[in-house]
Design a protein around this motif. Structure first.
Motif, PDB file in Angstrom:
ATOM      1  N   LEU A  19      40.837  59.621   9.020  1.00  0.00           N
ATOM      2  CA  LEU A  19      42.244  59.795   9.381  1.00  0.00           C
ATOM      3  C   LEU A  19      42.743  58.610  10.188  1.00  0.00           C
ATOM      4  CD1 LEU A  19      44.748  61.639   9.430  1.00  0.00           C
ATOM      5  CD2 LEU A  19      43.825  62.683  11.513  1.00  0.00           C
ATOM      6  N   GLY A  20      41.900  58.075  11.083  1.00  0.00           N
ATOM      7  CA  GLY A  20      42.303  56.885  11.818  1.00  0.00           C
ATOM      8  C   GLY A  20      42.511  55.686  10.926  1.00  0.00           C
ATOM      9  N   VAL A  21      41.686  55.568   9.867  1.00  0.00           N
ATOM     10  CA  VAL A  21      41.870  54.467   8.913  1.00  0.00           C
ATOM     11  C   VAL A  21      43.172  54.636   8.146  1.00  0.00           C
ATOM     12  CG1 VAL A  21      40.900  53.361   6.869  1.00  0.00           C
ATOM     13  CG2 VAL A  21      39.396  54.078   8.723  1.00  0.00           C
ATOM     14  N   VAL A  22      43.461  55.858   7.711  1.00  0.00           N
ATOM     15  CA  VAL A  22      44.687  56.111   6.955  1.00  0.00           C
ATOM     16  C   VAL A  22      45.924  55.859   7.807  1.00  0.00           C
ATOM     17  CG1 VAL A  22      46.021  57.911   5.776  1.00  0.00           C
ATOM     18  CG2 VAL A  22      43.565  57.728   5.395  1.00  0.00           C
ATOM     19  N   ASN A  23      45.872  56.233   9.079  1.00  0.00           N
ATOM     20  CA  ASN A  23      47.022  56.035   9.968  1.00  0.00           C
ATOM     21  C   ASN A  23      47.104  54.631  10.541  1.00  0.00           C
ATOM     22  OD1 ASN A  23      47.731  58.712   9.589  1.00  0.00           O
ATOM     23  ND2 ASN A  23      46.658  59.414  11.419  1.00  0.00           N
ATOM     24  N   GLY A  24      46.129  53.798  10.246  1.00  0.00           N
ATOM     25  CA  GLY A  24      46.163  52.429  10.738  1.00  0.00           C
ATOM     26  C   GLY A  24      45.694  52.262  12.168  1.00  0.00           C
ATOM     27  N   MET A  83      41.904  67.650   7.744  1.00  0.00           N
ATOM     28  CA  MET A  83      40.459  67.503   7.580  1.00  0.00           C
ATOM     29  C   MET A  83      40.062  67.680   6.120  1.00  0.00           C
ATOM     30  SD  MET A  83      37.415  69.660   9.461  1.00  0.00           S
ATOM     31  CE  MET A  83      38.054  69.227  11.072  1.00  0.00           C
ATOM     32  N   ARG A  84      40.656  68.667   5.462  1.00  0.00           N
ATOM     33  CA  ARG A  84      40.325  68.888   4.056  1.00  0.00           C
ATOM     34  C   ARG A  84      40.731  67.702   3.199  1.00  0.00           C
ATOM     35  NH1 ARG A  84      43.329  73.734   2.444  1.00  0.00           N
ATOM     36  NH2 ARG A  84      42.040  74.601   4.102  1.00  0.00           N
ATOM     37  N   ALA A  85      41.900  67.136   3.479  1.00  0.00           N
ATOM     38  CA  ALA A  85      42.370  65.997   2.688  1.00  0.00           C
ATOM     39  C   ALA A  85      41.503  64.764   2.908  1.00  0.00           C
ATOM     40  CB  ALA A  85      43.833  65.701   3.034  1.00  0.00           C
ATOM     41  N   ARG A  86      41.095  64.528   4.134  1.00  0.00           N
ATOM     42  CA  ARG A  86      40.302  63.334   4.418  1.00  0.00           C
ATOM     43  C   ARG A  86      38.869  63.469   3.890  1.00  0.00           C
ATOM     44  NH1 ARG A  86      44.653  62.314   4.914  1.00  0.00           N
ATOM     45  NH2 ARG A  86      44.007  61.475   2.896  1.00  0.00           N
ATOM     46  N   ARG A  94      46.942  59.611  19.239  1.00  0.00           N
ATOM     47  CA  ARG A  94      46.984  59.619  17.782  1.00  0.00           C
ATOM     48  C   ARG A  94      48.253  58.997  17.238  1.00  0.00           C
ATOM     49  NH1 ARG A  94      42.344  59.343  17.210  1.00  0.00           N
ATOM     50  NH2 ARG A  94      42.877  59.332  14.987  1.00  0.00           N
ATOM     51  N   ASN A  95      48.911  58.132  17.991  1.00  0.00           N
ATOM     52  CA  ASN A  95      50.155  57.523  17.551  1.00  0.00           C
ATOM     53  C   ASN A  95      50.031  56.006  17.609  1.00  0.00           C
ATOM     54  OD1 ASN A  95      53.138  56.735  17.515  1.00  0.00           O
ATOM     55  ND2 ASN A  95      53.262  58.971  17.368  1.00  0.00           N
ATOM     56  N   ARG A  96      50.640  55.337  16.652  1.00  0.00           N
ATOM     57  CA  ARG A  96      50.563  53.875  16.589  1.00  0.00           C
ATOM     58  C   ARG A  96      51.595  53.197  17.474  1.00  0.00           C
ATOM     59  NH1 ARG A  96      50.604  51.758  10.559  1.00  0.00           N
ATOM     60  NH2 ARG A  96      50.353  49.831  11.755  1.00  0.00           N
ATOM     61  N   SER A  97      52.695  53.870  17.756  1.00  0.00           N
ATOM     62  CA  SER A  97      53.785  53.255  18.512  1.00  0.00           C
ATOM     63  C   SER A  97      53.382  53.044  19.965  1.00  0.00           C
ATOM     64  CB  SER A  97      55.030  54.149  18.440  1.00  0.00           C
ATOM     65  OG  SER A  97      56.047  53.651  19.264  1.00  0.00           O
TER      66      SER A  97
END
Length: 483
Positions: free
Chosen positions: A402-407, A342-345, A278-281
């Motif tokens: 969530l994956g879209v929001v985190n890129g 989850m609620r936010a997404r 779950r990290n982009r780095s």
């Protein structure tokens, strides 16, 4: 407020090229293959490679268990024969029947540890539960593949660090400096394979911990069976030793007091893999799994070393309890954070009119989801299956967003979101989706209805046809004329 679903990606000039491009984009993003409309579940299973891999994997695990049985049957019977010859001067080697009898008796004890582990990890994996197929694969990997690979590598490596047969410290060195590296790598390999093959199914750190824990539970159960059988046969063939007492003692020590060992060590590797997913780095994606694996090896090494130098069991249990409490607090924090995410997404879809206003609250709270499942279970199997699928689709929809929001995912996520929204819309009429005014017991379950149902389904006695005895023969005097 728009109520239309996200538009699918614009088709290319050729339909085949568009489908191939979409499959490639989804594979890179870690999303499942596009759902082909009109196919049944069996057709989707037949067209997908993962189903066939699972069917081939389970018989392979059964074959490895058979090889492990044959290997330890020879090893243990030889070791017991050497032990009895050294102690009494007469070699007593157990027969195949004695070995199988001990194996069955010890396996029943090991099932207690297995039941504890299964219940624990099924309770942990509740917010975004993984499928039963993934759980079965992880358990089979730990109990068959990891055990067989570890036994082969540990046996070979222990011969490398042992000077000769009189070297008593060779097994100690192997247990401290070799076994932790080999066993932790064997148990955690399934995490990397699942991360490559079904990355879209492993949505959080908690799910990775569940997969790692089930793999470790399978490994620990088979390893405990080996120790139980060896101890029981030693006691059975040695004069003056209570075999049942020795078996109960080692079961209490390994199967109950220190059964947390293997699952706890593998959890550290799972945390590293879950953080990396779950990290982009790129640096974090490489360093986090290595750091988790190294921490797991160090903990395993310290556990084996403490047993070799004679550290009390009470101290080991105290240290293990501290680590378990720390991980439980961390687990609660992760659950609360994932619930908020989850609620936010899901709220993003509410603002566009694709979901109901109460959906983010209903499907992000553990108690609300549990109430929906319990109420659906009492309303029939069709309602239960639809409710479970609805909860699963809501969870995956929030994770894709969530994956879209985190890129982490790009345009390939639009098609998957559309598929999930269509599935949610189709399940609305059959599944339970709101706990407001919902009672777990159906309103039709009254005492009058219950008694009427029981009376309707009780077997009714058929009325018996009356049976009359035949009339007695008429008493005609002998010689009387007949009429």
């Amino acid at each position: 407020m728009s109520t239309q679903l996200p538009a699918p990606a614009a088709p290319a000039e050729h339909g085949g090229e568009s489908i191939a491009r979409e499959r490639r984009d989804r594979r890179i993003a870690g999303l499942p293959r596009p759902v082909e409309p009109g196919l049944t579940r069996w057709q989707r299973f037949r067209n997908g490679p993962l189903g066939w891999l699972t069917l081939a994997f389970l018989p392979f695990c059964a074959f490895l268990l058979w090889l492990t049985y044959r290997m330890y049957e020879v090893t243990i019977t030889t070791a017991v024969g050497d032990y009895t010859e050294q102690q009494t001067g007469t070699r007593s080697t157990p027969t195949i029947a004695q070995f199988n009898e001990a194996l069955w008796k010890c396996t029943r004890l090991a099932f207690v540890t297995l039941a504890i582990g299964l219940v624990l990890y099924f309770l942990i994996d509740r917010l975004r539960p993984t499928t039963l197929r993934l759980k079965a694969v992880a358990l089979a990997w730990g109990g068959a593949v990891a055990v067989f690979a570890s036994s082969m590598i540990n046996t070979w490596a222990s011969t490398m660090v042992t000077a000769d047969e009189t070297d008593e410290l060779g097994s100690v060195r192997a247990a401290i400096f070799i076994a932790p590296f080999v066993e932790e790598a064997a148990k955690a390999t399934i995490l990397f394979l699942l991360a490559i093959l079904v990355r879209h199914r492993l949505l959080s750190v908690i799910q990775m911990v569940t997969m790692a824990g089930l793999s470790a539970v399978g490994f620990a159960v088979v390893e405990d069976i080996v120790y139980y059988v060896r101890m029981y046969l030693y006691g059975s063939l040695a004069y003056g030793v209570d075999a049942d007492g020795a078996l109960r003692q080692i079961f209490y020590l390994r199967g109950l007091l220190t059964c947390w060992g293997h699952p706890l060590f593998t959890t550290f590797t799972a945390i590293g893999v879950g953080v990396a997913l779950r990290n982009r780095s790129k640096v974090v994606r490489v360093v986090a799994p290595l750091a988790g694996y190294c921490f797991a090896v160090c903990a395993h090494m310290g556990f084996n070393g403490s047993q070799s130098v004679g550290v009390s069991t009470g101290l080991l249990i105290a240290v293990g309890a501290f680590l378990i409490v720390f991980l439980l607090l961390r687990y609660i924090r992760l659950v609360l954070a994932e619930s908020r995410q989850m609620r936010a997404r899901l709220q993003d879809f509410v603002s566009n009119g694709w979901l109901g206003v109460h959906d983010p609250i209903m499907f992000s709270r553990y108690r609300a989801r549990l109430k929906l499942i319990c109420a659906a279970a009492l309303r029939g199997p069709r309602c239960l299956v639809a409710t479970v699928r609805l909860i699963h689709d809501m969870s995956e929809l929030a994770q894709v967003r969530l994956g879209v929001v985190n890129g982490l995912t790009g345009a390939a996520a639009v098609g998957r979101e559309r598929e999930l929204l269509l599935s949610i819309r189709a399940l609305r009429g059959r599944a339970l989706d709101n706990t407001d005014g919902l009672t777990v017991k159906p309103p039709t379950w009254t005492w009058h209805n219950l008694t009427a149902w029981v009376r309707a389904h009780l077997p009714r006695r058929r009325p018996r046809t009356p049976f009359y005895a035949p009339p007695p023969p008429s008493q005609v005097p002998i010689g009387a004329p007949r009429r």
